[in-house]
Design an enzyme around this catalytic site. Structure first.
Site: not given
Lengths: 349, 349, 349, 349
Positions: B38, B169, B245, B340
């Protein structure tokens, strides 16, 4: 002073599998690419994949739903004005679709939800977005919808193009309840003998561990719509390998593993309500991404949305493989640690 | 049929900044590497970085806490047995530290928490882990602790090396409340004139949007300890660029943006309770990761843990830059979309 | 025009039982008073009570913890100032205890937690409060502590006597994780034959329903630390009958039912981490409350806190009785509806 | 040995007000009954009521939505079978309505939602239920719907008449997102001079406290769709006084207070998405309840549902009064404690 050259973070990638898949979208044997710094993930998913090939129907993947959402925020004169706006818009969905169609020929309005808090109005537009994950498509549509609404409904003022009732890349409940991304359920019925011989454990042990760890353990942790061991690991690796906006693993991680003993065999399922993946759009024009998506058979000439649905199913099946493998390992004291130590030694670069 | 060669997912990476940072860990001007598909994230963080250099103290980063946690799961005879075990272990922390020290010379036991559900006992070990993020260190320590506990406390049986009360997570509340990873607060006091001239908005507009979108909007979405626009984006890009990670962005995303108008200026802060980063360990031995960490000044010869703390502060400051930029953009109708579209056109590869 | 006379809402009350109880606080057969408009609750709890008398040890209740908490809110100059305050206070717990002792001779400081968000400092004081539930005791102590802290720690300003990190009567995760009220686990091992003959179901059916409904069903609903069928019903009725601040059923409802098949029998447990009850204080001076508490044996001359602990155990055992009965009913199609219709007809006044 | 006579818990009750109310349901000055052991609640709500009479439109209450929900649980052969069932039922809503009409002439099917987890199917029926809160009506309807579905859709088996995706009396997100009970927003615009003279504080202080305590404080506590000071207190007292199933304060407590400064005045609003109240049904046939409901003007001859809507608005306005009063008190150091001490002394019985 500043280096403007774009370089790259070459995250290690490996193809793992094949995974045996069937269901309402696709079937067959499929390898999947996983890009990760946590390389023990490869053999772990590989072990689950192997199991899938030893089960009659393989992993049965059912696509339940698909949509992408963006919520906008308006300031209304008061709650009554906000309510009147909601009622007016509900009656004008055709008109809203026309506005959306000017933003994209793929985007279809599936549903419209709202929250009114004091005089604040949150409108959540839910669209189908073809083969794109749809972040930009819904934002563009929302932008045009806001303009249209502001010019046709009195008493509203611009609040924000995103009001966080979407919600994107955050730990919330709304996406699982109203839907955002592909909702895929994967199921695998594993013969008892495969569980004992290949996973060195029993259907009873896995089912019990799932209740105690993934359900009760996560509940005690104050988990939100989450009951699994490590969905995020597989999602990250699959997303990176296929050019997805990998920050969407946040909501992707919010899924539920359900396991039961059935006639002595193991029923093992992963429910993934928020897989946000696409085969076109941002990140998909990188050469290696194009190759990976093509090799996955998700760049073929199909009906709009069909390639993305296949990708979602491949991703969901990958998650099940990794989840099954880790759950099996954790039923055995010491196995996880031994596996990590061995694998890290082997994979040492 | 299967390609076993490890290749790579070359995620686009760019150095952005410099960011002006001060606080209880480090200070100065620093560029940061961001790896992402992105790419509009780069100019967005870059704009925030520029703002930081126009503020007197720059971004003030305060490291509040650091620890890594692993919870194990025991099955006890009953709740009374579980309670007795907790009381016994609480009185034997020195002994537990000795066991831990056999697993790692860096790991120190900071605290011990528990949950008892029926006859299930979840023990959460909290350790300091030096410059490593510490996933493996706590798992190794937990493994040895379980052995020790099982051999010294009667009435307990192995449940799981991870009981999900860690939690890793997943979208839970426990990490923010008990701590897991680095807890860093970043604050920036931005002169009114900088807000209006550089961000084309006002302190009032940003503070109001933060309340309505990040706080109220996320609450309506059923958010859990989350109140921000897009922390996950910056975290993912920083984590990938530095070999972390990156699946830990799940809990990393659970932070709070707080903004207020102070004497006409803008007080803008990001609270990130769960930054899980390290400068050594898994993923850090890749050549580009080593280079990036070195270029960040986090591979220097320092006290154990000091390099990782610097890395956490750099990461947290990066998050503030991106958050500020997006929040400013969303105060203005149409700006986000225009930005954008422009950036994607410019960055088209 | 306005009637200032205090009248009463005479909520129907009935004594139900006896319940067979054992554990680390008390044992024996005990009837309990339940005040409720939902009168089918009486036979439902009564059925569970009967079951408890048919099991060898009855309901085994283990008191895990007890404390009452109040969090105050300070505005600090910045996060660094907030952190320094936390560190200073941590080193001065004896001094804080002295301040608390001036507010109450019963209150003891058990622990101190904090959250720092930007420049906001939330301090959570955790106290033991004898036989009182302790709402007022902790507020009074917090009031004096704030004065003391404001006069001795620089850079802090008054924010609020309650900063909602307590938290009181709200659906949050903090109380279950850090503790607030009595934490009681109740367990009942029910012989298979009792389950089949008296509850007209099987251990397998109840254990399976618990996983599917209380665990998975609540998780899909976006539940927070909640996994039960209807704790709130029993808590409300017990709280009203014993003069408790019944709004605390909000956090009381956040508990976990865990059921398993053990050697063919049913292990059934209810974990209630947040029972907020007392035998003295607000509401306890009403005549009928005094009588009910006395009849429960919780007004005897005992060590401070012992009467309240007994009351908590009686409450927890009551919850198990009602939970077991409803869970058994829901395993059978139509039974719940039939029971409701019958009971309402019988109880029709 | 056991006393079977039904007695009563006479909870102290007082009429408070009048409150000035306007909006889309009703308007005028209204006193409300509050039954509570926490008698300082009376003057607290009374103070807020007084404020409401000093504001031009009084409390503006907007009824946003109303429905009652029950989710049932089916076991399906697999996820594909569950999905097929959902699709079939979605196409047969008229048929489902016919089944529902056999259970109640008031109940209308408003919507149908589902969750599929593995092979588990949770169906959430959402009905309008006239003047009843509707717990029993939806359960009865759900019972008949299950029978009908089991006899017409293949591959499903009975799971539970309640699958906890309803959800009833639990801390979940689903009710706020999909709706359960009356959703009422109350708003009050308070002239600055009234805030300063009557509440001894400022609009700025209340708005700031709301952000810091109710929004940020609750978020740090891991709150779920909750941002208020003490809604549960007012809800409990109003529910008890009007014969409601007061255990529904659990979800009732999950609402949001939003306050802002507008042109120097104070905008103060309470959003209560889950008010579960009725004027007929369980508990409403008690003599004092009948009298209270009649005195509230909610027993008049009106369109079905209109009395219950009025009751919900009266309840919501009561909540705002109590919330405003406590928030004002907490802006001032020491005021809350002083008020409590004084009031308890005065109210000592």
């Amino acid at each position: 002073m500043r280096d403007d050259t774009v370089s790259a973070a070459p995250v290690p990638l490996k193809w793992v599998g094949p995974i045996s898949i069937s269901g309402n979208v696709m079937s067959g044997l499929h390898e999947v690419p996983l890009a990760t710094y946590e390389t023990p993930l490869w053999p772990s998913v590989g072990r689950g994949a192997k199991i899938s090939t030893l089960c009659e129907r393989g992993i049965v993947a059912t696509l339940i739903d698909e949509r992408m959402a963006r919520s906008v925020l308006f300031e209304a004169d008061d709650a009554g004005t906000a309510l009147a706006a909601v009622q007016a818009l509900d009656a004008r969905r055709d008109e809203l679709q026309q506005v959306i169609s000017r933003a994209s020929r793929f985007a279809k309005l599936l549903d419209l939800h709202h929250q009114i808090v004091g005089n604040l109005l949150f409108l959540r537009f839910e669209l189908s977005t073809g083969d794109a994950s749809g972040h930009n498509m819904v934002t563009l549509a929302a932008d045009k919808l806001m303009d249209h609404i502001l010019s046709t409904i009195p008493g509203l003022r611009y609040g924000s193009i995103s009001g966080n009732y979407c919600s994107d890349k955050k730990a919330t409940a709304v996406n699982g309840i109203l839907g955002r991304g592909k909702n895929v359920v994967t199921e695998l019925l594993i013969p008892r003998e495969v569980v004992t011989r290949r996973l060195h454990t029993s259907p009873e042990a896995i089912a019990e561990l799932n209740v105690r760890k993934n359900l009760i353990g996560t509940i005690t942790a104050g988990g939100l719509r989450s009951a699994n061991a490590h969905y995020a690991n597989m999602l990250l690796a699959f997303y990176l390998a296929t050019g997805q906006d990998a920050a969407n693993i946040v909501e992707g991680s919010q899924g539920i593993t359900h396991a039961e003993v059935r006639g002595g065999d193991l029923y093992f399922s992963c429910t993934l309500p928020n897989l946000i993946v696409g085969t076109v759009g941002n990140g998909k024009d990188l050469a290696f991404v194009e190759q990976n998506i093509a090799r996955l058979g998700c760049a073929d000439d199909r009906e709009p949305g069909e390639n993305a649905r296949r990708l979602a199913v491949l991703c969901a099946a990958t998650v099940l493989c990794g989840e099954l493998s880790l759950m099996a390992a954790q039923t055995n004291p010491g196995e996880l640690m031994a596996a990590h130590v061995n694998i890290e030694r082997k994979n040492a670069r």
